[in-house]
Structure formats: structure tokens, C-alpha cells
Design a protein around this motif. Structure first.
Motif, PDB file in Angstrom:
ATOM      1  N   ILE A  17       0.972  -1.310   0.316  1.00  0.00           N
ATOM      2  CA  ILE A  17       0.081   0.003   0.029  1.00  0.00           C
ATOM      3  C   ILE A  17       0.814   1.277   0.038  1.00  0.00           C
ATOM      4  N   ASN A  18       2.216   1.091   0.308  1.00  0.00           N
ATOM      5  CA  ASN A  18       3.221   2.356   0.171  1.00  0.00           C
ATOM      6  C   ASN A  18       3.456   2.845  -1.209  1.00  0.00           C
ATOM      7  N   ASN A  19       2.926   2.042  -2.142  1.00  0.00           N
ATOM      8  CA  ASN A  19       3.513   2.139  -3.616  1.00  0.00           C
ATOM      9  C   ASN A  19       2.211   2.498  -4.226  1.00  0.00           C
ATOM     10  N   ASN A  20       2.301   4.063  -4.708  1.00  0.00           N
ATOM     11  CA  ASN A  20       1.077   4.572  -5.141  1.00  0.00           C
ATOM     12  C   ASN A  20       0.528   3.854  -6.613  1.00  0.00           C
ATOM     13  N   ASN A  21       1.550   3.714  -7.340  1.00  0.00           N
ATOM     14  CA  ASN A  21       1.465   2.982  -8.729  1.00  0.00           C
ATOM     15  C   ASN A  21       0.898   1.692  -8.736  1.00  0.00           C
ATOM     16  N   ASN A  22       1.255   1.013  -7.528  1.00  0.00           N
ATOM     17  CA  ASN A  22       0.713  -0.337  -7.738  1.00  0.00           C
ATOM     18  C   ASN A  22      -0.839  -0.386  -7.008  1.00  0.00           C
ATOM     19  N   ILE A  23      -1.114   0.630  -6.346  1.00  0.00           N
ATOM     20  CA  ILE A  23      -2.425   0.668  -5.781  1.00  0.00           C
ATOM     21  C   ILE A  23      -3.163   1.121  -7.207  1.00  0.00           C
ATOM     22  N   ILE A  24      -2.858   1.921  -7.949  1.00  0.00           N
ATOM     23  CA  ILE A  24      -3.565   2.231  -9.051  1.00  0.00           C
ATOM     24  C   ILE A  24      -4.129   1.168 -10.021  1.00  0.00           C
ATOM     25  N   ILE A  62      -3.676  -2.116  -9.507  1.00  0.00           N
ATOM     26  CA  ILE A  62      -4.712  -3.079  -8.787  1.00  0.00           C
ATOM     27  C   ILE A  62      -6.190  -2.569  -8.509  1.00  0.00           C
ATOM     28  N   MET A  63      -6.255  -1.392  -7.999  1.00  0.00           N
ATOM     29  CA  MET A  63      -7.836  -0.840  -8.196  1.00  0.00           C
ATOM     30  C   MET A  63      -8.432  -0.818  -9.646  1.00  0.00           C
ATOM     31  N   PHE A  64      -7.776  -0.704 -10.654  1.00  0.00           N
ATOM     32  CA  PHE A  64      -8.312  -0.951 -11.986  1.00  0.00           C
ATOM     33  C   PHE A  64      -8.729  -2.574 -12.224  1.00  0.00           C
ATOM     34  N   LEU A  65      -7.498  -3.263 -11.737  1.00  0.00           N
ATOM     35  CA  LEU A  65      -7.750  -4.790 -12.062  1.00  0.00           C
ATOM     36  C   LEU A  65      -9.111  -5.302 -11.276  1.00  0.00           C
ATOM     37  N   LEU A  66      -9.002  -4.854  -9.782  1.00  0.00           N
ATOM     38  CA  LEU A  66     -10.295  -5.183  -8.998  1.00  0.00           C
ATOM     39  C   LEU A  66     -11.664  -4.845  -9.421  1.00  0.00           C
ATOM     40  N   LEU A  67     -11.537  -3.609 -10.263  1.00  0.00           N
ATOM     41  CA  LEU A  67     -12.890  -2.759 -10.796  1.00  0.00           C
ATOM     42  C   LEU A  67     -13.385  -3.974 -12.072  1.00  0.00           C
ATOM     43  N   GLY A  68     -12.185  -4.131 -12.654  1.00  0.00           N
ATOM     44  CA  GLY A  68     -12.604  -5.210 -13.789  1.00  0.00           C
ATOM     45  C   GLY A  68     -13.339  -6.367 -13.539  1.00  0.00           C
ATOM     46  N   PHE A  69     -12.509  -7.023 -12.307  1.00  0.00           N
ATOM     47  CA  PHE A  69     -13.001  -8.222 -11.712  1.00  0.00           C
ATOM     48  C   PHE A  69     -14.234  -8.142 -11.163  1.00  0.00           C
ATOM     49  N   THR A  70     -14.699  -7.063 -10.527  1.00  0.00           N
ATOM     50  CA  THR A  70     -15.888  -6.677  -9.895  1.00  0.00           C
ATOM     51  C   THR A  70     -17.026  -6.666 -10.939  1.00  0.00           C
ATOM     52  N   VAL A  71     -16.622  -6.133 -12.138  1.00  0.00           N
ATOM     53  CA  VAL A  71     -17.902  -5.904 -13.033  1.00  0.00           C
ATOM     54  C   VAL A  71     -18.043  -7.303 -13.873  1.00  0.00           C
ATOM     55  N   SER A  72     -16.820  -7.954 -14.002  1.00  0.00           N
ATOM     56  CA  SER A  72     -16.942  -9.309 -14.614  1.00  0.00           C
ATOM     57  C   SER A  72     -17.828 -10.187 -13.872  1.00  0.00           C
ATOM     58  N   TYR A  73     -17.473 -10.138 -12.271  1.00  0.00           N
ATOM     59  CA  TYR A  73     -18.266 -11.165 -11.541  1.00  0.00           C
ATOM     60  C   TYR A  73     -19.764 -10.744 -11.330  1.00  0.00           C
ATOM     61  N   TRP A  74     -20.134  -9.455 -11.500  1.00  0.00           N
ATOM     62  CA  TRP A  74     -21.424  -8.973 -11.327  1.00  0.00           C
ATOM     63  C   TRP A  74     -22.098  -9.389 -12.573  1.00  0.00           C
ATOM     64  N   HIS A  75     -21.614  -9.163 -13.818  1.00  0.00           N
ATOM     65  CA  HIS A  75     -22.319  -9.900 -14.970  1.00  0.00           C
ATOM     66  C   HIS A  75     -22.414 -11.485 -15.013  1.00  0.00           C
ATOM     67  N   MET A  76     -21.400 -12.141 -14.036  1.00  0.00           N
ATOM     68  CA  MET A  76     -21.452 -13.424 -14.270  1.00  0.00           C
ATOM     69  C   MET A  76     -22.577 -13.967 -13.448  1.00  0.00           C
ATOM     70  N   ILE A  77     -22.888 -13.293 -12.081  1.00  0.00           N
ATOM     71  CA  ILE A  77     -24.010 -13.757 -11.401  1.00  0.00           C
ATOM     72  C   ILE A  77     -25.494 -13.234 -11.445  1.00  0.00           C
ATOM     73  N   LYS A  78     -25.364 -12.455 -12.825  1.00  0.00           N
ATOM     74  CA  LYS A  78     -26.876 -12.026 -13.077  1.00  0.00           C
ATOM     75  C   LYS A  78     -27.648 -13.228 -13.320  1.00  0.00           C
ATOM     76  N   SER A  79     -26.965 -14.453 -14.028  1.00  0.00           N
ATOM     77  CA  SER A  79     -27.826 -15.497 -14.166  1.00  0.00           C
ATOM     78  C   SER A  79     -28.283 -16.146 -12.750  1.00  0.00           C
ATOM     79  N   PRO A  80     -29.674 -16.588 -12.709  1.00  0.00           N
ATOM     80  CA  PRO A  80     -30.052 -17.146 -11.506  1.00  0.00           C
ATOM     81  C   PRO A  80     -29.378 -18.385 -10.988  1.00  0.00           C
ATOM     82  N   VAL A  81     -29.151 -19.374 -12.150  1.00  0.00           N
ATOM     83  CA  VAL A  81     -28.307 -20.367 -11.784  1.00  0.00           C
ATOM     84  C   VAL A  81     -26.877 -20.217 -11.346  1.00  0.00           C
ATOM     85  N   SER A  82     -26.194 -19.215 -11.910  1.00  0.00           N
ATOM     86  CA  SER A  82     -25.027 -18.852 -11.461  1.00  0.00           C
ATOM     87  C   SER A  82     -25.045 -18.049  -9.839  1.00  0.00           C
TER      88      SER A  82
END
Length: 296
Positions: free
Chosen positions: A115-122, A124-144
Motif C-alpha cells: 500500500i506504500n506504492n501509489n502506482n501499484n494501488i492504481i 490494482i484498483m483498476f484490475l479489481l474494478l474489472g474483476f468486480t464488473v465481470s463477477y457482477w455480470h457472471m452472477i446475473k444468471s439465477p443459476v450462477s
């Protein structure tokens, strides 16, 4: 770099392991019984070649590993039979992010450096945002969504297993010592738990444990599982960080998708979102594992 080969073998046999009950659709507890007691029976004679472990903490790790294996196996086998191996393997990709959080909790000094490295945080946050959006789309299906809820215990169990496996593998200077007691004590515990769960729900069907179909399926499970455990333990012991091996494990959904396509098995539940989520996780793990500013 031999651990890379073992990590890929781990991913390949995880794919086979996940796909197995998609075909057989057997009671998951029965498969867990055969897996646990079968591997124990094969490898217990090798215990006589090593000294008896006297560390209480080591026995605790072995028993804890067995409990997590039992939870993971039963949920994985039931889910692959009901929902299919493809969706189940992609859901298990969530293990990567849980493992990372667990590892940071165990090694807080690494998280502080991160967390002391600002570049890494930026990044990582972008990758986590992409992961979250993908995960949200994945669980839109009732089966998922139902699948995610059912697989939560397995996701946390596999995360814990990855970390505990590394601790078990590093306990002794001999990797064969570690493997032998993993392949006996932990599998015996998992087999015992699955037997208890099966008898509690299906006491009148005890004869199914030794039915011809179950014997054939059980032999396959024992072979696949033994190869999986050996490859996983060797990879985690040699890898500088469990994150490397977790990244390689994420190849399992790719193998499952190839298997299903070859066998013409329908696999259309959140396919694009699932693989998109995996891609962001792979990028995250590789960044954390290879960046010199992040030691873990």
C-alpha cells in the motif's frame, strides 16, 4: 522453474477432477469416501520409511487440511453434477482473490509494503474494478447466483488448503515425508468425514459404496486425486509465492471448456463474464507475484 510444470499439471488434473462428476453424477460423499480411504490405503505403507512426526502443530495442519478437503470435495462434486463443470470451475476462480487476502493477513508486512506504492494501488484498483464488473455480470444468471452461494464453503476451503499445503510441504526438509503424511492423514480425515455425512443421509444405501459403478469411478478418482495432490504439493513447496501456483491453477477452466467443447456438452452460463473475471485475476496475481516492490 520445475514448479511451473507441476502447477500446470495441477491445473490440468483439477479440470479433470471438476469434470468427473459432470459425467458420472454420483453421490459426492461416495466419491469423497473413495478418494479419502483409497489414497490412504495406497500410501500408508510408505509412512514406515519415515520417522513419526511429533509436532502437535504439524498434526493440526494435517487434520485441518483433511477437514477442508472434505468440504471442498463434497461441494465440488455435487456442483459439477448439478450445474456442470464449466460454471463450477469458473466460480472457483474466486479462490484466487480469497487466497491473496488470506496471505496478506498472514504476512501483514507484505501488505504494508504494497500500500506504500501509489502506482501499484492504481493498477490494482483498476484490475479489481474489472474483476468486480465481470463477477457482477457472471452472477446475473439465477443459476450462477445459486451456484456461487453453494460454492462459498468450497471457495474458502480451497483458499485455506493452498496456504496449509505450503506449510505442510515446508515442515520437513524431505518433500516425500510431507507428501506421505499429506496423502495418508489428511485423506483419511476427509474420507472419514464424507463417510459420516453419507451415513447420516443415506444409511439404508450403504451397499452403494461398493457397487460396480462406484468401484470403477472410485479408482479413477483415486488416480486423478493422487496426481493432483502430488503436483500441487511439489509446486507450492518450490514456488516463491503461493500466488504463482494459484495463477497456474486458473488454467483449469480453460481445460474444462476445451473438454466440454470436444464432448459437445452445453456450457453457456456466463461464459464470457467468467473468463473475463479469470483474466483480471491472472493479471492481478502476476502483478503481485512478479513486482519487486511486492514481496508477497
Amino acid at each position: 522453474m520445475f514448479w511451473i510444470i507441476n502447477g500446470l499439471i495441477y491445473g490440468f488434473f483439477t479440470a479433470i477432477y471438476t469434470s468427473f462428476n459432470q459425467h458420472y453424477k454420483l453421490n459426492a460423499y461416495l466419491l469423497g469416501i473413495w478418494r479419502g480411504f483409497g489414497i490412504f490405503t495406497i500410501f500408508v505403507p510408505f509412512c514406515f520409511f519415515f520417522s513419526f512426526p511429533r509436532s502437535i502443530s504439524y498434526w493440526f495442519l494435517l487434520i485441518l487440511q483433511g477437514i477442508m478437503i472434505a468440504i471442498y470435495d463434497s461441494h465440488l462434486f455435487f456442483a459439477s453434477a448439478r450445474y456442470g463443470a464449466g460454471p463450477t470451475s469458473r466460480i472457483m476462480a474466486l479462490t484466487a482473490i480469497i487466497t491473496t487476502i488470506f496471505w496478506w493477513f498472514i504476512t501483514p508486512q507484505s501488505f504494508i509494503m504494497f500500500i506504500n506504492n501509489n502506482n501499484n494501488i492504481i493498477i490494482i484498483m483498476f484490475l479489481l474494478l474489472g474483476f468486480t464488473v465481470s463477477y457482477w455480470h457472471m452472477i446475473k444468471s439465477p443459476v450462477s447466483r445459486r451456484l456461487v452461494h453453494y460454492m462459498i464453503p468450497a471457495i474458502f476451503s480451497l483458499s485455506g488448503m493452498s496456504i496449509v499445503t505450503k506449510q505442510i510441504a515446508l515442515h520437513s526438509s524431505s518433500v516425500w515425508f510431507s507428501l506421505t503424511y499429506y496423502l495418508t492423514v489428511s485423506t483419511f480425515v476427509s474420507g472419514t468425514l464424507n463417510l459420516y455425512w453419507f451415513m447420516r443421509q443415506n444409511k439404508q444405501h450403504f451397499h452403494q459404496i461398493c457397487s460396480p459403478k462406484m468401484i470403477r469411478a472410485g479408482i479413477y478418482v483415486i488416480i486423478f486425486s493422487a496426481c493432483l495432490i502430488i503436483a500441487k504439493t511439489l509446486a507450492l513447496r518450490a514456488a516463491p509465492n503461493p500466488g504463482y501456483v494459484t495463477a497456474l491453477l486458473l488454467t483449469a477452466p480453460l481445460f474444462v471448456s476445451a473438454f466440454n467443447k470436444y464432448k459437445k456438452i452445453p456450457d453457456n452460463i456466463s461464459l464470457k463474464a467468467g473468463f473475463s473475471m479469470i483474466a483480471f485475476l491472472v493479471a492481478l496475481i502476476l502483478l503481485v507475484s512478479t513486482n519487486a516492490a511486492i514481496t508477497d
